[in-house]
Write a protein that holds these residues in place. Structure first.
Motif, mmCIF file in Angstrom:
data_model
loop_
_atom_site.group_PDB
_atom_site.id
_atom_site.type_symbol
_atom_site.label_atom_id
_atom_site.label_comp_id
_atom_site.label_asym_id
_atom_site.label_seq_id
_atom_site.Cartn_x
_atom_site.Cartn_y
_atom_site.Cartn_z
ATOM 1 N N ASP A 240 131.760 32.926 114.960
ATOM 2 C CA ASP A 240 131.819 32.176 116.217
ATOM 3 C C ASP A 240 130.564 31.343 116.474
ATOM 4 O O ASP A 240 130.231 31.051 117.617
ATOM 5 C CB ASP A 240 132.065 33.135 117.394
ATOM 6 C CG ASP A 240 132.583 32.411 118.625
ATOM 7 O OD1 ASP A 240 133.316 31.419 118.468
ATOM 8 O OD2 ASP A 240 132.236 32.834 119.755
ATOM 9 N N ASN A 241 129.842 30.960 115.424
ATOM 10 C CA ASN A 241 128.586 30.240 115.596
ATOM 11 C C ASN A 241 128.760 28.743 115.352
ATOM 12 O O ASN A 241 129.668 28.301 114.659
ATOM 13 C CB ASN A 241 127.509 30.783 114.646
ATOM 14 C CG ASN A 241 127.925 30.748 113.187
ATOM 15 O OD1 ASN A 241 128.973 31.271 112.814
ATOM 16 N ND2 ASN A 241 127.102 30.140 112.350
ATOM 17 N N THR A 242 127.862 27.966 115.935
ATOM 18 C CA THR A 242 127.840 26.532 115.719
ATOM 19 C C THR A 242 127.220 26.228 114.361
ATOM 20 O O THR A 242 126.510 27.063 113.784
ATOM 21 C CB THR A 242 127.037 25.824 116.810
ATOM 22 O OG1 THR A 242 125.679 26.290 116.767
ATOM 23 C CG2 THR A 242 127.613 26.109 118.187
ATOM 24 N N PHE A 243 127.456 25.017 113.852
ATOM 25 C CA PHE A 243 126.883 24.666 112.552
ATOM 26 C C PHE A 243 126.619 23.172 112.441
ATOM 27 O O PHE A 243 127.417 22.353 112.884
ATOM 28 C CB PHE A 243 127.794 25.104 111.401
ATOM 29 C CG PHE A 243 129.139 24.428 111.349
ATOM 30 C CD1 PHE A 243 129.324 23.249 110.629
ATOM 31 C CD2 PHE A 243 130.241 24.959 112.017
ATOM 32 C CE1 PHE A 243 130.565 22.621 110.575
ATOM 33 C CE2 PHE A 243 131.493 24.338 111.970
ATOM 34 C CZ PHE A 243 131.650 23.164 111.243
ATOM 35 N N SER A 244 125.473 22.853 111.870
ATOM 36 C CA SER A 244 125.133 21.510 111.394
ATOM 37 C C SER A 244 124.362 21.719 110.100
ATOM 38 O O SER A 244 123.266 22.285 110.103
ATOM 39 C CB SER A 244 124.253 20.755 112.396
ATOM 40 O OG SER A 244 124.959 20.456 113.571
ATOM 41 N N TYR A 245 124.944 21.267 108.983
ATOM 42 C CA TYR A 245 124.346 21.487 107.661
ATOM 43 C C TYR A 245 123.695 20.193 107.164
ATOM 44 O O TYR A 245 124.356 19.153 107.080
ATOM 45 C CB TYR A 245 125.408 21.922 106.652
ATOM 46 C CG TYR A 245 126.049 23.265 106.945
ATOM 47 C CD1 TYR A 245 125.470 24.447 106.494
ATOM 48 C CD2 TYR A 245 127.239 23.338 107.651
ATOM 49 C CE1 TYR A 245 126.072 25.670 106.741
ATOM 50 C CE2 TYR A 245 127.847 24.560 107.917
ATOM 51 C CZ TYR A 245 127.255 25.719 107.456
ATOM 52 O OH TYR A 245 127.844 26.929 107.706
ATOM 53 N N PHE A 246 122.421 20.293 106.812
ATOM 54 C CA PHE A 246 121.648 19.164 106.312
ATOM 55 C C PHE A 246 121.131 19.455 104.903
ATOM 56 O O PHE A 246 121.004 20.620 104.502
ATOM 57 C CB PHE A 246 120.461 18.885 107.226
ATOM 58 C CG PHE A 246 120.840 18.353 108.583
ATOM 59 C CD1 PHE A 246 121.001 16.986 108.800
ATOM 60 C CD2 PHE A 246 121.036 19.216 109.651
ATOM 61 C CE1 PHE A 246 121.351 16.499 110.042
ATOM 62 C CE2 PHE A 246 121.378 18.731 110.908
ATOM 63 C CZ PHE A 246 121.544 17.371 111.102
ATOM 64 N N ILE A 247 120.801 18.392 104.177
ATOM 65 C CA ILE A 247 120.225 18.512 102.840
ATOM 66 C C ILE A 247 118.722 18.244 102.915
ATOM 67 O O ILE A 247 118.300 17.201 103.426
ATOM 68 C CB ILE A 247 120.880 17.518 101.863
ATOM 69 C CG1 ILE A 247 122.379 17.786 101.757
ATOM 70 C CG2 ILE A 247 120.220 17.617 100.488
ATOM 71 C CD1 ILE A 247 122.723 19.126 101.141
ATOM 72 N N ASP A 248 117.923 19.178 102.425
ATOM 73 C CA ASP A 248 116.475 18.967 102.431
ATOM 74 C C ASP A 248 116.079 18.050 101.264
ATOM 75 O O ASP A 248 116.933 17.649 100.459
ATOM 76 C CB ASP A 248 115.726 20.305 102.441
ATOM 77 C CG ASP A 248 115.636 20.991 101.077
ATOM 78 O OD1 ASP A 248 116.061 20.423 100.055
ATOM 79 O OD2 ASP A 248 115.130 22.138 101.034
ATOM 80 N N PRO A 249 114.818 17.652 101.145
ATOM 81 C CA PRO A 249 114.436 16.679 100.120
ATOM 82 C C PRO A 249 114.700 17.110 98.677
ATOM 83 O O PRO A 249 114.702 16.259 97.771
ATOM 84 C CB PRO A 249 112.928 16.499 100.358
ATOM 85 C CG PRO A 249 112.745 16.775 101.806
ATOM 86 C CD PRO A 249 113.699 17.897 102.092
#
Length: 312
Positions: A240-249
């Motif tokens: 039940d959690n929110t998510f925003s997935y990013f790519i690091d360098p």
């Protein structure tokens, strides 16, 4: 769980070739605080966490996961775990002893069934932390870590049998089978998860934000800076959690999240969630669909650190 000796997730340690670029990303954009640094080594804290650090970056010729560190309640528990693992034939990297890393403490390291290094420690000195303020869009603490494995059933069994983790839920596909297993070492829905992949590697590391507003503000800051977001913003069903997935360098996936579910462990029963159900992927319907490109990014590169202990 009466015989569980691990208490919580402490930190995740990563090595990269371009140390300066990685350090800049985590301090200037992601919102972590450098608290100690040596040549090619920096310890990064989350301002809301009592842990000395939640991420350690190290300069190396290869990109690799150095280790995942968990806490235990006492020296007795650390010694018990080391003895039990040794008796079971698990390869120890180091015997229980005083730790030489930031915050000290007492602990040991071993290889899990996929060859990644795991550390168990106790008596690490707490860091003076603070309350994260309203609209302050920086991580409160480390939330969870997810790893890739070519044999998720084996990895699940290892963490259940040897480390006392419990399975909270699973993501499945009608044709592929189990895709991800969420596992817990305390009432938090998961502090660890294992995903099906062609090789052992880091899937993603997740950081807890203060609330929904701070989560969205942090997501916006990364987007405005041109950071590649592969999935989100949205809200998962499992956990039940929110998510925003990013790519690091260096191509590692990092997540901002908040409101991860807290379970009543005495009454909880794991569920199987079919990922072809769009509600499972994202309850809000705001995130981009989980497609092959997202999945491939989450596979990451094969980890050259398998069965190779980090030098620090």
């Amino acid at each position: 769980m009466s015989d569980r000796l691990i208490t919580h997730l402490r930190h995740v340690d990563i090595a990269v070739p371009d140390y300066a670029k990685q350090r800049e990303f985590y301090t200037q954009l992601w919102g972590l605080t450098p608290v100690a640094e040596d040549s090619g080594l920096v310890y990064l804290a989350a301002e809301g966490s009592p842990e000395q650090y939640v991420v350690r970056l190290r300069k190396d010729a290869d990109k690799r996961l150095d280790l995942i560190a968990y806490g235990a309640a006492s020296r007795e528990d650390v010694d018990t775990m080391a003895a039990q693992l040794g008796t079971a034939g698990v390869q120890l990297v180091s015997e229980p002893d005083v730790l030489q890393t930031l915050g000290g403490g007492y602990g040991f390291r071993f290889f899990d069934c996929d060859g990644r290094t795991v550390e168990i420690s106790t008596e690490v000195e707490n860091r003076q932390h603070r309350r994260i303020e309203d609209r302050e869009a920086i991580p409160v603490r480390l939330s969870h870590v997810v790893v890739n494995s070519p044999d998720t059933a084996r990895t699940q069994a290892f963490y259940e049998q040897h480390l006392g983790f419990a399975t909270s839920d699973k993501l499945t596909h009608p044709y592929v089978g189990d895709l991800m297993t969420f596992m817990r070492c305390n009432p938090q829905h998961h502090s660890f998860a294992v995903a099906k992949a062609p090789h052992a590697s880091l899937h993603h590391v997740s950081f807890e934000m203060r609330g929904l507003d701070e989560y969205m503000r942090g997501t916006g800051r990364l987007l405005r800076a041109g950071t590649k977001m592969i999935w989100g913003p949205g809200r998962h069903l499992a956990g039940d959690n929110t998510f925003s997935y990013f790519i690091d360098p260096h191509g590692n996936t990092m997540e901002y999240t908040t409101e991860l579910e807290q379970l009543d462990e005495d009454s909880w029963h794991p569920s199987l969630y079919d990922v072809t159900d769009l509600e499972v992927q994202d309850q809000w319907g705001t995130a981009n669909p989980f497609d092959e490109l997202v999945g491939t990014a989450s596979f990451n590169d094969p980890d050259p650190g398998v069965y190779v202990a980090p030098p620090v």
